[in-house]
Motif scaffolding. Structure first.
Motif, PDB file in Angstrom:
ATOM      1  N   ALA A   1      -6.722  -2.204  -2.452  1.00 45.58           N
ATOM      2  CA  ALA A   1      -6.955  -1.325  -1.359  1.00 45.58           C
ATOM      3  C   ALA A   1      -7.293  -2.111   0.078  1.00 45.58           C
ATOM      4  CB  ALA A   1      -7.908  -0.250  -1.651  1.00 45.58           C
ATOM      5  N   ALA A   2      -8.395  -3.083   0.008  1.00 49.82           N
ATOM      6  CA  ALA A   2      -8.756  -3.804   1.036  1.00 49.82           C
ATOM      7  C   ALA A   2      -7.702  -4.773   1.485  1.00 49.82           C
ATOM      8  CB  ALA A   2     -10.017  -4.862   0.472  1.00 49.82           C
ATOM      9  N   SER A   3      -7.005  -5.053   0.639  1.00 44.57           N
ATOM     10  CA  SER A   3      -5.879  -6.186   1.190  1.00 44.57           C
ATOM     11  C   SER A   3      -4.899  -5.107   1.937  1.00 44.57           C
ATOM     12  CB  SER A   3      -5.277  -6.725  -0.106  1.00 44.57           C
ATOM     13  OG  SER A   3      -4.267  -7.339   0.451  1.00 44.57           O
ATOM     14  N   VAL A   4      -4.548  -4.170   1.409  1.00 41.22           N
ATOM     15  CA  VAL A   4      -3.552  -3.097   2.043  1.00 41.22           C
ATOM     16  C   VAL A   4      -4.226  -2.621   3.352  1.00 41.22           C
ATOM     17  CG1 VAL A   4      -2.893  -0.718   1.888  1.00 41.22           C
ATOM     18  CG2 VAL A   4      -2.516  -2.168   0.121  1.00 41.22           C
ATOM     19  N   ARG A   5      -5.291  -2.127   3.545  1.00 36.80           N
ATOM     20  CA  ARG A   5      -5.889  -2.176   4.958  1.00 36.80           C
ATOM     21  C   ARG A   5      -5.762  -3.365   5.672  1.00 36.80           C
ATOM     22  NH1 ARG A   5      -9.680   0.401   1.481  1.00 36.80           N
ATOM     23  NH2 ARG A   5     -11.064  -1.188   1.391  1.00 36.80           N
ATOM     24  N   LYS A   6      -6.225  -4.468   5.145  1.00 44.61           N
ATOM     25  CA  LYS A   6      -5.943  -5.630   6.182  1.00 44.61           C
ATOM     26  C   LYS A   6      -4.563  -5.843   6.764  1.00 44.61           C
ATOM     27  CE  LYS A   6      -9.747  -8.312   4.203  1.00 44.61           C
ATOM     28  NZ  LYS A   6     -10.034  -9.416   3.287  1.00 44.61           N
ATOM     29  N   CYS A   7      -3.671  -5.675   5.685  1.00 41.78           N
ATOM     30  CA  CYS A   7      -2.306  -5.687   6.173  1.00 41.78           C
ATOM     31  C   CYS A   7      -1.781  -4.423   7.337  1.00 41.78           C
ATOM     32  CB  CYS A   7      -1.489  -5.653   5.051  1.00 41.78           C
ATOM     33  SG  CYS A   7      -1.226  -7.046   4.046  1.00 41.78           S
ATOM     34  N   GLN A   8      -2.092  -3.411   6.987  1.00 46.45           N
ATOM     35  CA  GLN A   8      -1.902  -2.622   7.829  1.00 46.45           C
ATOM     36  C   GLN A   8      -2.660  -2.534   9.253  1.00 46.45           C
ATOM     37  OE1 GLN A   8      -3.705   0.809   5.305  1.00 46.45           O
ATOM     38  NE2 GLN A   8      -1.585   1.583   4.869  1.00 46.45           N
TER      39      GLN A   8
END
Length: 97
Positions: free
Chosen positions: A18-25
């Protein structure tokens, strides 16, 4: 593996993903917001402004104390190639949705 450990592990995995997805977004949003500036760099490079500035620098007309990394022969070209690759990847991802 017992249930408690499995749940704890999966919770940790979910949080990292989830943290990685937020960073990518966030990164994609930031990149998308730069579209006009990317276009400006492309125009500068393709329409001759870069060449004119590069030649002036080579002729010693640009102060040596001035930051002029933009005039490196490969730096801007490589950056524009990378932005093009990223834009194409984003288009492909958008098509898959």
């Amino acid at each position: 593996m017992d249930q408690i450990k499995r749940i704890e592990k999966m919770e940790a995995v979910m949080n990292r993903v989830a943290a990685s997805v937020r960073k990518c977004q966030d990164a994609l949003s930031e990149f998308a917001a730069l579209e006009d500036e990317i276009d400006e760099l492309n125009t500068y490079y393709m329409d001759g402004g870069w060449r004119e500035d590069y030649e002036a620098d080579e002729a010693g007309k640009i102060p040596k104390t001035m930051k002029r990394g933009i005039l490196s022969q490969d730096t801007l070209f490589d950056l524009l190639e990378e932005t093009d690759r990223l834009q194409n990847a984003i288009r492909i991802l958008d098509e898959d949705e």
